[in-house]
Design an enzyme around this catalytic site. Structure first.
Site, PDB file in Angstrom:
ATOM      1  N   CYS A 204      -3.210   4.985   9.483  1.00 34.09           N
ATOM      2  CA  CYS A 204      -1.930   4.360   9.948  1.00 34.09           C
ATOM      3  C   CYS A 204      -1.101   5.189  10.966  1.00 34.09           C
ATOM      4  O   CYS A 204      -0.073   4.855  11.258  1.00 34.09           O
ATOM      5  CB  CYS A 204      -0.977   4.148   8.545  1.00 34.09           C
TER       6      CYS A 204
ATOM      7  N   CYS B  83       0.818  -1.517   0.050  1.00 27.33           N
ATOM      8  CA  CYS B  83      -0.052  -0.186  -0.192  1.00 27.33           C
ATOM      9  C   CYS B  83       0.923   1.274   0.196  1.00 27.33           C
ATOM     10  O   CYS B  83       0.836   2.209  -0.890  1.00 27.33           O
ATOM     11  CB  CYS B  83      -0.874  -0.086   1.306  1.00 27.33           C
ATOM     12  N   CYS B  84       1.869   1.228   0.832  1.00 23.52           N
ATOM     13  CA  CYS B  84       2.774   2.325   0.739  1.00 23.52           C
ATOM     14  C   CYS B  84       3.581   2.654  -0.411  1.00 23.52           C
ATOM     15  O   CYS B  84       3.639   3.657  -1.036  1.00 23.52           O
ATOM     16  CB  CYS B  84       3.968   2.200   1.972  1.00 23.52           C
TER      17      CYS B  84
ATOM     18  N   CYS C 235       8.318   3.521   5.422  1.00 20.45           N
ATOM     19  CA  CYS C 235       7.350   3.273   4.246  1.00 20.45           C
ATOM     20  C   CYS C 235       8.086   2.997   2.916  1.00 20.45           C
ATOM     21  O   CYS C 235       7.304   2.514   1.872  1.00 20.45           O
ATOM     22  CB  CYS C 235       6.344   4.705   4.163  1.00 20.45           C
TER      23      CYS C 235
ATOM     24  N   CYS D 143      -0.625   8.760   6.928  1.00 22.48           N
ATOM     25  CA  CYS D 143      -2.103   8.435   6.457  1.00 22.48           C
ATOM     26  C   CYS D 143      -3.029   8.502   7.897  1.00 22.48           C
ATOM     27  O   CYS D 143      -2.445   7.693   8.929  1.00 22.48           O
ATOM     28  CB  CYS D 143      -2.137   7.334   5.619  1.00 22.48           C
TER      29      CYS D 143
END
Length: 223
Positions: free
Chosen positions: A195, A108-109, A219, A192
């Protein structure tokens, strides 16, 4: 040139004098980044600022971005993740995939942050970051000026590398620099929204990032 002996202001000035419009400040609008933007403004150098909008940022980050735009009269260059990549990822793994394992979180990162960063750095010869050595174990050995081999050997400048958290906040208060209001409620590091959480007393500064993971956490934008 002895970069390690140079002050933060000297490094910011050197970067834009040396590379001009082929250098930019990378900002997530955390405390360190707004300090660097304020420095560049006060130095009177022509400077650029870019940011990565992952699509999952807290409203407070957009609020300070707008404050910075208005106070310093700058255009922030905003980079978004590729729409098709995000759609494919969410359809396949769901919107909260990052909670299900380290590999999915890193994926996702990569989609939301690392890939847009690559586009932001394209054509640049140098970028300035707010990395500091006392932020985490993974950052203890960073230099004030480094060669960023991950991004084609461009120059990476970390003018606040030897600053402490207290020094950052002394500057913000002394210069009345706009900052993210989440810092006031226990968020020293802000990424985010899903997170990031506030840290508890005695926890490291970056303990609120991906708090459900136990290993060293980054990340991928810097390491």
């Amino acid at each position: 040139m002895d970069f390690e002996s140079m002050s933060a202001e000297q490094l910011v000035r050197w970067t834009f004098q040396e590379f001009g419009e082929e250098a930019a400040i990378a900002s997530s609008f955390g405390a360190e980044d707004v300090v660097i933007i304020d420095m560049a403004y006060r130095l009177g150098v022509k400077f650029r600022v870019f940011t990565i909008d992952t699509g999952r940022l807290p409203q407070e980050t957009y609020d300070v971005m707008e404050e910075v735009r208005n106070k310093y009269g700058i255009n922030v260059e905003v980079y978004f993740p590729d729409r098709e990549r995000v759609e494919e990822m969410v359809r396949r793994f769901g919107p909260n995939l990052f909670y299900r394992g380290v590999e999915l979180r890193r994926f996702c990162c990569r989609v939301r942050k690392v890939e847009p960063l690559g586009r932001a750095l394209k054509g640049l010869k140098a970028w300035i970051t707010g990395l500091r050595r006392d932020q985490s174990e993974t950052r203890e050995s960073i230099g004030k000026v480094e060669v960023d081999n991950t991004h084609g050997g461009i120059t990476k400048v970390n003018p606040l590398a030897d600053w402490t958290w207290d020094m950052v906040w002394s500057y913000i208060r002394a210069k009345s620099v706009p900052y993210n209001r989440l810092h006031d409620i226990g968020y020293p590091s802000i990424g985010c929204a899903p997170c990031t959480r506030a840290v508890k007393p005695g926890e490291p500064l970056r303990a609120g990032r991906w708090w459900w993971e136990q290993e060293k956490k980054e990340c991928g934008m810097h390491f």
